[in-house]
Design a protein around this motif. Structure first.
Motif, PDB file in Angstrom:
ATOM      1  N   VAL A   1      43.090  32.925  37.523  1.00 43.47           N
ATOM      2  CA  VAL A   1      42.435  33.919  38.367  1.00 43.47           C
ATOM      3  C   VAL A   1      42.568  35.280  37.689  1.00 43.47           C
ATOM      4  CG1 VAL A   1      42.346  34.971  40.648  1.00 43.47           C
ATOM      5  CG2 VAL A   1      42.999  32.578  40.421  1.00 43.47           C
ATOM      6  N   LEU A   2      41.414  35.889  37.409  1.00 42.37           N
ATOM      7  CA  LEU A   2      41.396  37.173  36.717  1.00 42.37           C
ATOM      8  C   LEU A   2      40.415  38.118  37.398  1.00 42.37           C
ATOM      9  CD1 LEU A   2      41.111  35.759  33.091  1.00 42.37           C
ATOM     10  CD2 LEU A   2      43.154  36.740  34.149  1.00 42.37           C
ATOM     11  N   PRO A   3      40.681  39.425  37.333  1.00 40.69           N
ATOM     12  CA  PRO A   3      39.717  40.377  37.883  1.00 40.69           C
ATOM     13  C   PRO A   3      38.521  40.537  36.944  1.00 40.69           C
ATOM     14  CG  PRO A   3      41.616  41.537  36.998  1.00 40.69           C
ATOM     15  CD  PRO A   3      41.907  40.069  36.890  1.00 40.69           C
ATOM     16  N   HIS A   4      37.342  40.748  37.525  1.00 41.92           N
ATOM     17  CA  HIS A   4      36.142  41.010  36.743  1.00 41.92           C
ATOM     18  C   HIS A   4      36.327  42.351  36.026  1.00 41.92           C
ATOM     19  CE1 HIS A   4      31.977  42.235  35.922  1.00 41.92           C
ATOM     20  NE2 HIS A   4      31.718  40.934  35.898  1.00 41.92           N
ATOM     21  N   VAL A   5      35.878  42.429  34.797  1.00 40.76           N
ATOM     22  CA  VAL A   5      36.099  43.612  33.969  1.00 40.76           C
ATOM     23  C   VAL A   5      35.498  44.875  34.585  1.00 40.76           C
ATOM     24  CG1 VAL A   5      35.623  44.635  31.708  1.00 40.76           C
ATOM     25  CG2 VAL A   5      36.224  42.237  31.879  1.00 40.76           C
ATOM     26  N   ARG A   6      34.294  44.775  35.119  1.00 38.26           N
ATOM     27  CA  ARG A   6      33.628  45.967  35.655  1.00 38.26           C
ATOM     28  C   ARG A   6      33.908  46.212  37.125  1.00 38.26           C
ATOM     29  NH1 ARG A   6      28.393  44.427  32.443  1.00 38.26           N
ATOM     30  NH2 ARG A   6      28.715  42.647  33.779  1.00 38.26           N
TER      31      ARG A   6
END
Length: 82
Positions: A43-48
């Motif tokens: 689970v990772l945050p979206h870059v933008r």
């Protein structure tokens, strides 16, 4: 509100169950999760946008992108690998 948590430091393996496999985009090329199945995920945050996205480990996706919205999954387990 998603039940999937933010990423934590390694060595940790996250597992999540797909709870929503509906509305596959027409232009999506790649593996798609099935409702009820448990997957090893990251689970990772979206870059933008910063919104959480679920990356299913081992899945192949050509386009538009190989990440899924967090609302499609619920956390099952976190396994420490040390």
């Amino acid at each position: 509100m998603s039940k999937v948590k933010l990423p934590t430091p390694l060595p940790l393996q996250q597992f999540a169950r797909c709870v929503n496999d509906a509305h596959r985009p027409a232009d999506y090329v790649g593996d798609w999760p099935e409702a009820g199945r448990v997957y090893a995920v990251r689970v990772l945050p979206h870059v933008r946008t910063g919104q959480l996205q679920v990356h299913v480990l081992g899945f192949y996706a050509e386009r538009p992108y190989g990440a899924f919205a967090a609302h499609r999954f619920e956390e099952v387990a976190d396994v420490w690998l040390n």
